[in-house]
Enzyme design. Sequence first.
Site, PDB file in Angstrom:
ATOM      1  N   HIS A 106      24.735   6.338   7.590  1.00 33.32           N
ATOM      2  CA  HIS A 106      23.690   5.553   8.247  1.00 33.32           C
ATOM      3  C   HIS A 106      22.373   6.318   8.055  1.00 33.32           C
ATOM      4  CE1 HIS A 106      21.481   3.962  11.752  1.00 33.32           C
ATOM      5  NE2 HIS A 106      22.340   2.965  11.783  1.00 33.32           N
ATOM      6  N   ASP A 179      28.911  12.520  12.713  1.00 32.76           N
ATOM      7  CA  ASP A 179      28.313  11.312  13.284  1.00 32.76           C
ATOM      8  C   ASP A 179      29.462  10.428  13.766  1.00 32.76           C
ATOM      9  OD1 ASP A 179      27.331   8.807  13.793  1.00 32.76           O
ATOM     10  OD2 ASP A 179      26.196   8.623  11.929  1.00 32.76           O
ATOM     11  N   GLN A 182      30.246   5.302  15.481  1.00 33.54           N
ATOM     12  CA  GLN A 182      31.230   4.215  15.410  1.00 33.54           C
ATOM     13  C   GLN A 182      32.597   4.674  15.885  1.00 33.54           C
ATOM     14  OE1 GLN A 182      30.604   1.083  14.731  1.00 33.54           O
ATOM     15  NE2 GLN A 182      28.462   1.428  14.210  1.00 33.54           N
ATOM     16  N   LYS A 205      27.407   1.951  21.991  1.00 34.64           N
ATOM     17  CA  LYS A 205      28.449   1.446  21.096  1.00 34.64           C
ATOM     18  C   LYS A 205      29.832   1.637  21.705  1.00 34.64           C
ATOM     19  CE  LYS A 205      25.739   2.537  16.979  1.00 34.64           C
ATOM     20  NZ  LYS A 205      25.261   1.277  16.402  1.00 34.64           N
ATOM     21  N   CYS A 338      21.101  -0.435   7.934  1.00 35.55           N
ATOM     22  CA  CYS A 338      20.563   0.932   7.956  1.00 35.55           C
ATOM     23  C   CYS A 338      21.314   1.829   6.984  1.00 35.55           C
ATOM     24  CB  CYS A 338      20.614   1.552   9.349  1.00 35.55           C
ATOM     25  SG  CYS A 338      19.651   0.688  10.563  1.00 35.55           S
TER      26      CYS A 338
HETATM   27  C1  PLP Z   1      27.375   5.389  11.870  1.00 35.65           C
HETATM   28  C2  PLP Z   1      26.141   5.321  12.709  1.00 35.65           C
HETATM   29  N1  PLP Z   1      25.387   6.413  12.858  1.00 35.65           N
HETATM   30  C3  PLP Z   1      24.290   6.422  13.631  1.00 35.65           C
HETATM   31  C4  PLP Z   1      23.858   5.299  14.286  1.00 35.65           C
HETATM   32  C5  PLP Z   1      22.613   5.360  15.105  1.00 35.65           C
HETATM   33  O1  PLP Z   1      22.904   5.209  16.442  1.00 35.65           O
HETATM   34  P1  PLP Z   1      21.721   4.956  17.493  1.00 35.65           P
HETATM   35  O2  PLP Z   1      20.913   3.812  16.946  1.00 35.65           O
HETATM   36  O3  PLP Z   1      22.437   4.612  18.749  1.00 35.65           O
HETATM   37  O4  PLP Z   1      20.938   6.210  17.594  1.00 35.65           O
HETATM   38  C6  PLP Z   1      24.611   4.122  14.148  1.00 35.65           C
HETATM   39  C7  PLP Z   1      24.235   2.867  14.823  1.00 35.65           C
HETATM   40  O5  PLP Z   1      23.341   2.139  14.537  1.00 35.65           O
HETATM   41  C8  PLP Z   1      25.764   4.136  13.340  1.00 35.65           C
HETATM   42  O6  PLP Z   1      26.500   3.036  13.170  1.00 35.65           O
END
Ligand code: PLP
Lengths: 380, 124
Positions: A106, A179, A182, A205, A338
């Site tokens: 991401h 990370d 998910q 999430k 993203c």
């Molecule tokens: C794999 C992953 N990493 C990071 C993020 C970023 O999370 P957040 O927008 O809650 O900071 C997301 C979600 O959008 C994600 O799916």
Amino acid sequence: MIDFPFLKTGIHYLDNAATTQKPASVINAITEHYENGTANVHRGIHSLSEQATDQYEATRQAVADFINAKPEQIIFTKGTTESINIVAHSHDFTAEDEIIVSALEHHSNLVPWQQTKAKLRVIPLKEDLSLDLEAYKKLLSPNTKLVAITAMSNVLGTITPLQEIIDLAHANDTKVLVDAAQYASHFAIDMQKLKPDFLALSSHKMLGPTGVGILYTAHDLKPMQFGGDMILTVSQYESTFAPMPTKMEAGTPNIADVIAFKAALETLTKIGFDKIATHDTELLNYAIEKFSAHPEVTLYTPPNQAAVLSFNVKGSHPHDIASVFNEFKVAIRSGQHCAEPLMNTLGVPATARMSFHIYNTTADIDQAEKALEKVIKLFS
Amino acid sequence: MDLYTEIILDHYKDPQNSGTLTNPTVQVVEHNPTCGDKIHLDLKITDNKVTQIAHESEGCAISIASMSLVSDEIIGKSLEEILKLDKDYIFELLHVEISAGRIKCALLGLAAIKHAILQHQQNG
Ligand SMILES: Cc1ncc(COP(=O)(O)O)c(C=O)c1O
């Protein structure tokens, strides 16, 4: 049965990788705090402030229990993105240093590393869309300072071989950031077994409120923000900082949502990750079976896939797919998720994506298939 | 109301004025970074009027249909007239209600045309 008030809307919500719906217990915890418990934390002698502080710290303990860590290793942030940025900010990478990420990341686990002086190395995908571990082994070098890796892809649902990635990095004297944005909503995480150096996740999430994230850290870190709460002593011209994790939480935090996050963790625990995994697999297999029956559909199905299904339909753009699905009250995501580099790897401008959670049923997928048939009729 | 009317589908599947011009007065590439839509646009401008237009568009049905519809409309119009066109004008051309999430798609073509004109005016 767990009460999810949104179910009354009749919307077939298949956008859980973006954010999940909230159980009544989470919504009630927020209301309860604002109605009867509003006070700042860590700064009052009065009972309300003590109660707010106790509840705020109780969530820290609950997170620690949830991932088998110690409360002082848990930092509250506003989300995965901020958690990752804190780690990036805390390290002084040089131009000789190398950071390894994967082709699945991401943007929030890619762009922060691009801002450092270190060189980025990327673990590629194999033909079957799984990570190329052999390539990873070759990328590890004496200069590799950090591996920043997703535990589960938000685009493909790929579960990465985390333990192997972490063990190989540690054998190379390299730190690992996971990370788990998910992953943490679908699988149990045990820090004592996994032993990453850092792990980031987002409450929203995981059935919890927006605006709360966690950074688990096995190491002391450098504060990114300064001000109230994070100090030990302040004189006119200099200050000393509180110990971890307090020094990482400058200013009044997101008290209500942190408190309510505990109710989300309790909900996940009550359901149980065994049941969540079984349910995820059932829905994913059902969706693959239904959608693959239509020759106009391209499905992206890596090995070790969970709860996320990206697809395309011949002759149609994912935005149009999502608009037609919306007419059928089916909420899906479309676009680049993203993850622009991954879209380039897949060789498509965008995908449509269904993602599942515990309150979804095969009826949601049946409705999605009706919408799919309309898409095919219109565009293919 | 159905978003994918016959007008939109026809223009999406067979866009008007698609291709390139041999001697364009001005060329632009317009992106929509949130969805990856992309338009290559060529304009021929004579006597302060758009006389020819050609575009190569990658994107969703709404953005391509909108580009196609507006491309037919602006031929013969003066640059000032075109710069005054707004989103309501596009919505009228499309004949459907566009939800907030799709407005950018609907306006991409007009944005490309306006950028091309402004670029032309700046270059004198
Ligand atoms: C794999 C992953 N990493 C990071 C993020 C970023 O999370 P957040 O927008 O809650 O900071 C997301 C979600 O959008 C994600 O799916």
